[in-house]
Design an enzyme around this catalytic site. Structure first.
Site, PDB file in Angstrom:
ATOM      1  N   GLU A   1       1.133  -0.433  -5.152  1.00 47.17           N
ATOM      2  CA  GLU A   1       0.200   0.661  -5.397  1.00 47.17           C
ATOM      3  C   GLU A   1       1.050   1.925  -5.438  1.00 47.17           C
ATOM      4  OE1 GLU A   1      -3.504   3.185  -3.511  1.00 47.17           O
ATOM      5  OE2 GLU A   1      -1.958   2.306  -2.258  1.00 47.17           O
TER       6      GLU A   1
ATOM      7  N   ASP B   1       0.823  -1.206   0.000  1.00 46.65           N
ATOM      8  CA  ASP B   1       0.000   0.000   0.000  1.00 46.65           C
ATOM      9  C   ASP B   1       0.860   1.260   0.000  1.00 46.65           C
ATOM     10  OD1 ASP B   1      -2.669   1.308   0.465  1.00 46.65           O
ATOM     11  OD2 ASP B   1      -1.640   1.970   2.278  1.00 46.65           O
TER      12      ASP B   1
END
Length: 749
Positions: free
Chosen positions: A468, A415
């Site tokens: 990401e 993330d």
């Protein structure tokens, strides 16, 4: 512990000072004064029992220990041979209850110097096996070994129900200069609640903390760690794990169903389903809809439901909201037994400020940077890991490996990578500190990410590590040896933003923005891209995918099916958030279930059927998946027809190909001539306007004959109908070709 192993008796002055520190709960070397020690021609045993009024040493028969009334220190003097090792201490409290306990301070340290050295170097990949709490047997006595890292602590104690949460009762031993504290407490069992109580060496402040390496936690709002039992789960996925080592993910279809376990479905009265229930129901659904993988929003323990798991406090613990660690193992195992991979979101970029968590763990900036210009995400209200510290890097690397090894996770989606890479990420001028070269790149985070990918790929071939990353940072998914970060894949945020922006526009204006759809192919093969339509796009006022689409109800659904047709035929692996596959109307809300009642309506059933068939098409035709990351797998037929808002392209694999034609207006394009690379008969193998999917059923007959008319630079052409707000997929009919079994042909007109 033999007599020769007894700690030497401190001098009187030293002993007095040590006892004062012990009683004041600020002593780092309790073994120096507690437990057995040589004394004159025998030994002395000392026990500090703050809640006792009387105590006995566990000889046969028990002998009373002398009590110093001022400080509740109990002593027994005797001959070494009279003392069994290990021995018990019996004590009576003020209520008259008698307690029988083995003395923790008669057991030697358990952590090896080698383990501690590796941890200090940041190279102990499996440090979760030694730090935290672990049920063990020492010298024939069962109990729990506790260990934690707190170099700026003056004293660390284990507290829990077993000692009335009193930090004076079980002070831990500091292991040299490593900053690691340990203590074996005999008699404790799995299921015991505990925390660490830490006293900072500089300020004397007291901090009550959950275990950073804890493998199980209480359900929120409670925050205690729980001693986890050693797993006895018998995995059944050996075949899957062996095949994963050879998984050619570069050339295989990967279609990911992104799931938040707490809101996919709920039980009666809105209760969470447990891991076992989720396994059975979710696997059945994913098999029905045709996805290859499930990606879980973080299942690492977290205190706040509304964080969706992205503010982690337990980096080694599946959240207790849905059950035990072994029940989560069952979830993954069940997926594997049915041919479904499991990915999970993992958050090494930041952590929350909750008082019981990592923040100021030992009263100092231990896991985070001390300077808020380096150590704080002001927008998110979270703290940033200090990637330059060996032990912090080791903590994160060990966490990543833990999920792969202990739970057989098939990959991690890392993330917020962009926030890790840039020192000035979301910061104003003057609110960040340049690196040693004066730049804005976070050199320590870059080194950490490269090490992460190197270790994971080396130790677990076939595992995916997906970034990401929302900027144009180069070579995110390129090998480390050529200067890349080493990720398997990167989310294609540019494609997502451009495509959703385009699709949200009224079709009458789309011809002005045609390049929003074509621009992405200029960089589509610079990285190994995954196409994400994720949870982030259906929250915070952004609307659901369905209601991003313009027009009346029919046009909204047609646009949505068109979007999905483009996604599943465009280069790159696929990711779709739960609910989007049937046209969820409301924004996602983590506090309740998806609107499954919508599947009572044919138009929503149609969207779900389209996803099912697109998945099948994508998985069945190598031309659609083999070269997802290579320019050899894509050719434009026509990217210039902005006047009619039509795109057409080929997807290819070693001479085989499919044709994709997309019409982004509600105007049917009849007698639309399209250049094709080969002569013969073409078949329409998918049509998003089919009545199967809730469309108007405009399309082509089941066979389309080529004409010897040069068109669009191609030697042959076909005359087709392109339905309104729809996409069609055509394939050349050959004696050897077989149509995908479940992708329905449009009946045509």
């Amino acid at each position: 512990m033999t007599n020769s192993q007894y700690s030497p008796q401190p001098m009187a002055a030293e002993f007095s000072e040590a006892m004062e520190k012990l009683v004041n709960a600020c002593y780092s070397d309790p073994f120096r004064v507690l437990g057995p020690h040589p004394y004159q021609k025998g030994i002395v045993v000392r026990a500090y029992l703050p809640h006792a009024i009387q105590a006995w040493i566990g000889t046969e028969p028990p002998q009373e220990m002398a009590r110093s009334s001022a400080i509740n220190l109990f002593e027994w003097h005797g001959k070494a041979k009279a003392l069994p090792l290990p021995y018990q201490v019996l004590w009576e409290d003020k209520m008259g209850f008698t307690h029988y306990e083995y003395d923790p301070y008669c057991f030697p340290p358990q952590l090896s110097d080698y383990d501690l050295h590796l941890f200090g170097e940041g190279k102990h990949w499996h440090v979760y096996r030694i730090l935290g709490s672990h049920p063990v047997i020492v010298d024939g006595t069962s109990g729990v070994l506790f260990a934690t890292w707190a170099p700026e602590a003056e004293r660390v104690s284990i507290v829990g129900d077993f000692n009335r949460w009193d930090g004076r009762c079980h002070p831990m031993q500091l292991r040299g200069l490593t900053g690691v504290w340990e203590l074996f407490i005999p008699g404790l069992k799995p299921g015991t609640l505990y925390k660490y109580e830490l006293r900072n060496r500089n300020r004397g402040s007291i901090h009550l903390k959950s275990d950073p390496y804890g493998q199980r936690f209480e359900q929120r709002p409670h925050t205690a760690s729980i001693v986890a039992a050693k797993t006895n789960y018998l995995w059944q996925d050996r075949k899957w794990m062996e095949q994963r080592k050879q998984f050619d993910w570069l050339h295989q279809p990967i279609s990911v169903y992104e799931v938040h376990l707490g809101s996919w479905q709920r039980g009666e009265n809105g209760a969470f389903l447990n891991y076992r229930q989720l396994a059975r129901q979710l696997v059945d659904y994913v098999l029905k809809t045709g996805f290859t993988h499930i990606e879980l929003l973080p299942v690492t323990e977290h205190p706040l439901d509304a964080s969706w798991g992205y503010q982690t406090t337990g980096y080694f613990a599946p959240t207790s909201r849905f059950g035990s660690p072994d029940e989560f193992r069952y979830f993954v195992d069940h997926c594997h037994l049915h041919g479904i991979g499991v990915l999970m979101d993992w958050v090494p970029g930041h952590f929350p400020k909750d008082a019981h968590g990592l923040a100021q763990f030992d009263g100092s900036a231990l896991y985070e940077h001390e300077d808020p210009r380096l150590g704080e995400h002001r927008d998110w209200g979270t703290l940033i890991f200090n990637y330059g510290r060996h032990e912090v890097r080791n903590f994160l690397l060990s966490s990543a490996l833990y999920w792969l090894e202990e739970f057989h996770i098939d990959g991690l989606r890392v993330d917020a990578v962009a926030s890790m890479l840039y020192l000035d990420y979301s910061r104003q001028e003057g609110d960040w500190i340049p690196n040693k070269y004066g730049g804005r790149e976070n050199l320590e985070a870059i080194d950490f990410l490269r090490e992460l990918n190197k270790v994971l790929h080396a130790q677990h071939p076939g595992v995916l590590v997906i970034a990401e990353e929302s900027t144009s940072w180069p070579m995110v998914s390129h090998p480390i040896y050529v200067g890349g970060l080493g990720f398997s894949m990167k989310w294609n945020m540019g494609w997502m933003n451009d495509t959703l922006s385009y699709m949200s526009k009224d079709p009458i204006y789309r011809h002005y923005h045609h390049d929003a759809l074509t621009f992405g192919l200029l960089y589509a093969f610079n990285e190994n891209f995954m196409l994400p339509l994720s949870h982030d796009e259906v929250v915070h006022g952004k609307q659901s995918l369905l209601y991003k689409m313009p027009g009346d109800e029919w046009q909204r659904f047609a646009n949505l099916r068109l979007l999905y047709t483009m996604m599943f035929t465009y280069p790159g692996k696929k990711l779709l958030f739960m609910g989007c596959e049937f046209g969820q109307g409301e924004e996602w809300n983590e506090s309740r279930s998806l609107d499954w009642y919508l599947l009572n309506y044919p138009v929503h059933q149609g969207v779900q059927a389209a996803i099912k068939d697109l998945n099948h098409l994508y998985r069945s035709l190598p031309a659609l998946n083999y070269y997802d990351f290579a320019k050899e797998g894509f050719e434009w037929i026509d990217c210039h027809d902005s006047a009619q808002s039509v795109l057409s392209y080929l997807r290819l694999k070693d001479g085989d190909f499919v044709i994709v034609v997309l019409n982004f207006t509600p105007v049917p394009r009849t007698n639309y001539r399209l250049g094709v690379p080969k002569s013969g008969v073409y078949l329409e193998c998918f049509n998003s306007d089919s009545t199967y999917y809730g469309g108007s059923n405009m399309g082509n007959s089941q066979t389309i004959q080529t004409d010897s008319i040069t068109w669009m630079g191609r030697p042959y052409s076909i005359n087709i109908t392109v339905p309104p707000l729809a996409g069609i997929v055509l394939r050349l009919k050959t004696p050897a070709s077989k149509m995908p079994a479940t992708a329905p042909l449009s009946p045509g007109k």
